[in-house]
Design an enzyme around this catalytic site. Structure first.
Site, PDB file in Angstrom:
ATOM      1  N   HIS A  47      33.415  60.076 -13.080  1.00 56.65           N
ATOM      2  CA  HIS A  47      32.610  60.354 -14.266  1.00 56.65           C
ATOM      3  C   HIS A  47      31.919  61.705 -14.076  1.00 56.65           C
ATOM      4  O   HIS A  47      31.659  62.130 -12.944  1.00 56.65           O
ATOM      5  CB  HIS A  47      31.553  59.277 -14.464  1.00 56.65           C
ATOM      6  N   GLU A  49      28.884  62.596 -14.397  1.00 55.65           N
ATOM      7  CA  GLU A  49      27.646  62.507 -13.630  1.00 55.65           C
ATOM      8  C   GLU A  49      27.924  62.411 -12.131  1.00 55.65           C
ATOM      9  O   GLU A  49      27.285  63.102 -11.325  1.00 55.65           O
ATOM     10  CB  GLU A  49      26.821  61.269 -14.050  1.00 55.65           C
ATOM     11  N   CYS A  77      26.297  55.198 -17.562  1.00 54.66           N
ATOM     12  CA  CYS A  77      26.699  53.812 -17.324  1.00 54.66           C
ATOM     13  C   CYS A  77      25.974  53.258 -16.089  1.00 54.66           C
ATOM     14  O   CYS A  77      25.205  53.963 -15.427  1.00 54.66           O
ATOM     15  CB  CYS A  77      28.210  53.728 -17.134  1.00 54.66           C
ATOM     16  N   CYS A  80      26.784  55.236 -12.824  1.00 57.70           N
ATOM     17  CA  CYS A  80      26.140  56.548 -12.801  1.00 57.70           C
ATOM     18  C   CYS A  80      24.629  56.434 -12.643  1.00 57.70           C
ATOM     19  O   CYS A  80      24.021  57.198 -11.891  1.00 57.70           O
ATOM     20  CB  CYS A  80      26.517  57.337 -14.049  1.00 57.70           C
TER      21      CYS A  80
END
Length: 143
Positions: A47, A49, A77, A80
């Site tokens: 991801h 992040e 999420c 993260c």
């Protein structure tokens, strides 16, 4: 947030979900900026992040990213947010909430969970319309 949005556009151009993230020091310097690469890397943890935090930690040679602000184009999420809390990010700024995956406000509120040892400051709704439109356009084009 504009830089995070530029990163999100790069992700979309690679047929990745268009999410971008930028980590900024307390002096305003961009430490790292990345976008989603889960498909390209065949990595469910890639991801924006996570990639941003990994890169920043490598650059400063410390997993604790104290006194930093993370800008991300959509609500982080659970995975993260866990990494954000572990890294001791001071502030998280994001665009729209994510009703399917959000762990800041939508499904969970990890940032305010006093059972955890760190609670980052949260600012939401920044460039919300632009970030949302990018996501909607991306998914609309695939249906």
């Amino acid at each position: 947030m504009k830089t995070a949005l530029e990163e999100a556009v790069k992700a979309g151009e690679k047929e990745e979900v268009p999410i971008g993230a930028v980590l900024v020091s307390d002096s305003g310097e961009i430490i790292s900026k990345k976008h989603n690469l889960t498909v390209s890397l065949n990595d469910p943890t890639a991801h924006a992040e996570i990639l941003t935090l990994r890169d920043a930690a490598s650059k400063i040679r410390n997993y604790r990213l104290l006194n930093t602000t993370l800008y991300v184009t959509v609500e982080p999420c659970i995975m993260c947010m866990g990494a954000i809390i572990h890294a001791r990010i001071a502030k998280v700024v994001f665009g729209p909430c994510d009703s399917k995956w959000g762990a800041v406000k939508s499904l969970y509120n990890l940032a305010e969970d006093k059972r955890l040892n760190h609670q980052p400051e949260i600012v939401s709704g920044i460039m919300e319309n632009e970030c949302r439109a990018l996501m909607q356009d991306f998914f609309r084009a695939r249906r």
